[in-house]
Design a protein around this motif. Sequence first.
Motif, short mmCIF file in Angstrom:
data_model
loop_
_atom_site.label_atom_id
_atom_site.label_comp_id
_atom_site.label_asym_id
_atom_site.label_seq_id
_atom_site.Cartn_x
_atom_site.Cartn_y
_atom_site.Cartn_z
N ILE A 33 39.82 -2.52 47.45
CA ILE A 33 39.52 -3.81 47.28
C ILE A 33 37.69 -3.36 46.54
O ILE A 33 36.97 -2.25 46.87
CB ILE A 33 39.14 -3.30 49.19
CG1 ILE A 33 40.05 -3.38 50.07
CG2 ILE A 33 37.94 -3.97 50.07
CD1 ILE A 33 40.21 -3.43 51.94
N GLU A 34 37.54 -4.20 46.47
CA GLU A 34 36.62 -4.36 45.63
C GLU A 34 35.53 -5.95 45.58
O GLU A 34 36.14 -6.80 45.50
CB GLU A 34 36.96 -4.46 44.14
CG GLU A 34 36.17 -4.21 42.71
CD GLU A 34 36.55 -4.63 42.12
OE1 GLU A 34 35.75 -4.32 40.88
OE2 GLU A 34 38.20 -4.94 41.45
N ARG A 35 34.30 -5.02 45.74
CA ARG A 35 32.84 -6.30 45.74
C ARG A 35 33.18 -7.05 44.47
O ARG A 35 32.85 -5.51 43.71
CB ARG A 35 31.82 -5.21 46.68
CG ARG A 35 30.54 -6.71 46.34
CD ARG A 35 29.66 -6.02 46.92
NE ARG A 35 28.11 -6.36 47.00
CZ ARG A 35 27.26 -7.61 47.95
NH1 ARG A 35 28.71 -7.83 48.53
NH2 ARG A 35 26.49 -8.10 47.20
N ASP A 37 30.30 -9.60 42.74
CA ASP A 37 29.19 -9.92 42.61
C ASP A 37 28.71 -11.23 41.22
O ASP A 37 28.99 -10.73 40.31
CB ASP A 37 27.64 -9.41 42.30
CG ASP A 37 27.81 -8.59 43.82
OD1 ASP A 37 27.72 -8.84 44.24
OD2 ASP A 37 27.31 -7.11 43.07
N ALA A 42 28.30 -13.46 46.49
CA ALA A 42 29.43 -11.89 46.40
C ALA A 42 30.51 -12.39 46.90
O ALA A 42 30.94 -13.19 47.70
CB ALA A 42 28.99 -10.60 47.14
N TRP A 44 35.00 -10.74 47.72
CA TRP A 44 35.94 -9.73 47.70
C TRP A 44 37.26 -9.68 47.53
O TRP A 44 37.27 -11.38 47.58
CB TRP A 44 35.89 -9.14 49.23
CG TRP A 44 34.20 -8.71 49.91
CD1 TRP A 44 33.45 -9.17 50.21
CD2 TRP A 44 34.58 -7.57 50.12
NE1 TRP A 44 32.82 -8.15 50.27
CE2 TRP A 44 32.38 -7.31 50.21
CE3 TRP A 44 35.26 -5.97 49.44
CZ2 TRP A 44 32.07 -6.26 50.66
CZ3 TRP A 44 33.60 -4.79 48.99
CH2 TRP A 44 32.35 -5.55 50.23
N LYS A 46 40.89 -8.57 47.25
CA LYS A 46 41.98 -7.30 48.04
C LYS A 46 43.06 -7.19 47.62
O LYS A 46 43.82 -8.48 46.68
CB LYS A 46 42.31 -8.13 49.54
CG LYS A 46 40.88 -7.70 50.77
CD LYS A 46 41.18 -8.27 51.57
CE LYS A 46 42.55 -7.21 52.21
NZ LYS A 46 42.67 -7.40 53.57
N ASP A 116 32.60 -13.57 51.21
CA ASP A 116 31.43 -12.76 51.38
C ASP A 116 31.07 -12.61 52.68
O ASP A 116 30.50 -14.08 53.11
CB ASP A 116 30.66 -12.58 50.73
CG ASP A 116 29.97 -11.57 51.26
OD1 ASP A 116 30.54 -9.97 51.48
OD2 ASP A 116 28.07 -11.01 51.01
N ASP A 176 40.77 -9.37 57.86
CA ASP A 176 41.12 -7.64 57.73
C ASP A 176 42.41 -8.27 58.83
O ASP A 176 42.71 -7.40 59.82
CB ASP A 176 40.76 -6.75 58.12
CG ASP A 176 42.06 -5.67 57.08
OD1 ASP A 176 42.46 -6.29 56.58
OD2 ASP A 176 40.98 -4.67 56.80
#
Length: 287
Positions: A33-35, A37, A42, A44, A46, A116, A176
């Motif tokens: 999982i990475e945010r 910008d 932002a 995300w 997955k 986000d 999620d």
Amino acid sequence: MDGRVFELNAIPQMTDTDIETLLAALTRETRRIERLDLSFGAVWIKRYGTERPPVWTKAQTALACLFGQPFLRPSPYLDSRGMVAREIRRITAFAGRGVPVPQVLYSSGSALVLSDVAPTVTARLDVLRNTDPTAHDALLVACAADLGALHGEGLCHGRPHPRDFFVAGERIGFMDFEEEPDAAMPLAVAQARDVWLLFLQLTDRALLGEATAGKAYAAWRARAPAAAEAELARMLQFLGKFLSPTRLIGRVHMGSDLRRFLAATGYLSEVLLPPRPADASKAGKDD
């Protein structure tokens, strides 16, 4: 879900630089999982299929068969493409009932890009814990109320936890959706399991004790199906058998999982189950 891929250019205000940044991140395949910008805010990422199939799922299935308890069954295991399809399908179903959820911005066979939805309930609770205990516990009650509303719509979450909820104005949003318990058990059982899992967190986090737990349960019950409460009572009849052994173990080592189990299962059992003969006798002596 038909497996189609959402176009990157469908993301609002997407620039050429944003597309390059996102494509580079998708091909890196680093964290699950990475945010990221981008120019408009932002997003995300997955990723799926980066972990081994959990060994615990086989144990869960065996225990569910041994004890005859459907709520112990794990969600069906899927490959990465199936997990992506499941999450999109469930997000779509929740959105179709007017439930706040993240927006799916892009999908492939092994990854999703989601909008986000900060702040999460966990982040908000962390702020309120030391500044406003009343508002802190009111937010926990709101989580229970909106979970009840979710159940009233014929849905279940599968892994209800404050980190998977977010503040959406005056409502609680959900994210999620990797679990799908209603694919492994009757819906009412999955909803009862939802409540118990939420209370594992709620009773442990509540700053005002059982007063908050009582308000939260009443708020869930007011909006949830009666069948879910009936299944919850059946669950607790089974789980209640483990309260005494767990207390004994806790005298040696009271870990956080044991503490949450005792608090949530004990409280809900008191609410839903008739007192045991020993408890009734004790209550009579106190009168």
